[in-house]
Scaffold this active site. Sequence first.
Site, PDB file in Angstrom:
ATOM      1  N   GLY A  15       1.020  -1.205   0.271  1.00 34.79           N
ATOM      2  CA  GLY A  15       0.303   0.011   0.165  1.00 34.79           C
ATOM      3  C   GLY A  15       0.472   1.636  -0.022  1.00 34.79           C
ATOM      4  O   GLY A  15       1.729   0.998   0.114  1.00 34.79           O
ATOM      5  N   LYS A  85      -0.327   0.005  13.024  1.00 38.01           N
ATOM      6  CA  LYS A  85      -1.114   0.412  13.834  1.00 38.01           C
ATOM      7  C   LYS A  85      -2.291  -0.553  14.068  1.00 38.01           C
ATOM      8  O   LYS A  85      -2.922   0.314  13.081  1.00 38.01           O
ATOM      9  CB  LYS A  85      -1.224   2.241  13.359  1.00 38.01           C
ATOM     10  N   GLY A 113       5.439   7.665  13.921  1.00 33.29           N
ATOM     11  CA  GLY A 113       5.862   8.960  13.866  1.00 33.29           C
ATOM     12  C   GLY A 113       4.368   9.794  13.081  1.00 33.29           C
ATOM     13  O   GLY A 113       3.601   8.838  12.831  1.00 33.29           O
ATOM     14  N   SER A 117       1.107   9.316   4.635  1.00 33.45           N
ATOM     15  CA  SER A 117       2.697   8.326   3.597  1.00 33.45           C
ATOM     16  C   SER A 117       2.439   9.407   2.402  1.00 33.45           C
ATOM     17  O   SER A 117       3.268   9.647   1.584  1.00 33.45           O
ATOM     18  CB  SER A 117       1.874   7.390   3.227  1.00 33.45           C
ATOM     19  N   LYS A 168      -3.271   7.128  18.935  1.00 29.99           N
ATOM     20  CA  LYS A 168      -3.992   8.597  18.000  1.00 29.99           C
ATOM     21  C   LYS A 168      -5.497   8.453  17.009  1.00 29.99           C
ATOM     22  O   LYS A 168      -5.821   9.704  17.163  1.00 29.99           O
ATOM     23  CB  LYS A 168      -2.988   9.325  18.272  1.00 29.99           C
ATOM     24  N   THR A 225      -1.955  13.803  12.761  1.00 31.69           N
ATOM     25  CA  THR A 225      -3.253  12.962  12.147  1.00 31.69           C
ATOM     26  C   THR A 225      -4.416  13.819  12.513  1.00 31.69           C
ATOM     27  O   THR A 225      -5.503  13.658  12.017  1.00 31.69           O
ATOM     28  CB  THR A 225      -3.474  11.676  13.037  1.00 31.69           C
ATOM     29  N   ARG A 232      -6.864   9.233   7.856  1.00 27.88           N
ATOM     30  CA  ARG A 232      -8.322   8.801   7.109  1.00 27.88           C
ATOM     31  C   ARG A 232      -9.170   8.552   8.533  1.00 27.88           C
ATOM     32  O   ARG A 232     -10.468   8.545   8.254  1.00 27.88           O
ATOM     33  CB  ARG A 232      -7.882   7.517   6.834  1.00 27.88           C
ATOM     34  N   ASN A 233      -8.464   8.335   9.609  1.00 28.14           N
ATOM     35  CA  ASN A 233      -9.126   8.886  10.317  1.00 28.14           C
ATOM     36  C   ASN A 233      -9.956   9.929  10.710  1.00 28.14           C
ATOM     37  O   ASN A 233     -11.453   9.621  11.725  1.00 28.14           O
ATOM     38  CB  ASN A 233      -8.430   8.331  12.240  1.00 28.14           C
TER      39      ASN A 233
END
Length: 311
Positions: A15, A85, A113, A117, A168, A225, A232-233
């Site tokens: 991916g 993760k 970290g 991507s 997270k 994030t 995505r989250n």
Amino acid sequence: MIAVQEITIAILGAGAWGASLANLAIANGYTVRLWSRRGSETLKAVLQDAQIVVSAISMKGVRDVVSQVQSFPLSPETIFVTATKGLDPQTTRTPSQIWQTAFPSHAVVVLSGPNLSQEIQQSLPAATVVASSIATAAEQAQLVFSSPRFRVYTNPDPVGVELGGTLKNVIAIAAGVCDGLQLGTNAKAALVTRGLTEIIRIGNFWGAKTETFYGLSGLGDLLATCNSPLSRNYQVGYQMAGGKTLTEILANLPGTAEGVNTCEVLVQLAKQQNITMPITEQVYRLLQGEVTPRQALDELMLRDIKPEYNY
């Protein structure tokens, strides 16, 4: 340390994240083989004579791939690097714990970290952490992935580094809701700060060091994030605040939002161990359709008043 030209690296998972790590290693002169379920290369061929095996697969595939890897011969010197993760829903184990249980005599390194991507693929500056109980293994991974655009630090607390990157994701869903409801900067700052408190609370229960969560894999990853539409989250929370259903969002999301599964595992664990995790609990209720984004916010704001820290 073995010379660069003598090291072959097998990267499991093709991916965006696996491809980014592959490109970093290739740029440093390493021989890299990439494996994916849909690729033409067999797992056996990719693993053959590999000194370093990097796992960049989604959480749901970890246990299956680990059991497959166990069936092939590997040198006792082979180092495993896990860049996944998440938490396993059946065992509540982290990816590195699954790898270490399957390969107890091998060195396992955690890589985590603030590493979106898409930005790394664009060669934008970034930093990460590699952590292991075996310092030389972490140092080897540091050499493999370090570049002028990707700074790699070592850390002796693999549990903390791994949990920072995992936990997270739940707070990022809440941050997406916060922005989706246009609640402002004050609310977002409070949410992220209290979210870090929750991460540390459950991390300490797992044996992680508090100071690790103030580093790149904890606070650093949390900031990235919780503030990026590339996450995505974050997108799950943002789109739920806009009225979309979880099913609808996940069906159109590129890749996996690990925070959805992680949240469920955390709530189970928190109940079993009587750990207070109010933000995680409200995210879980939101994902289950028990509350609306606005109701989840009200629940958090109307909690009993208390000291910021329990000394």
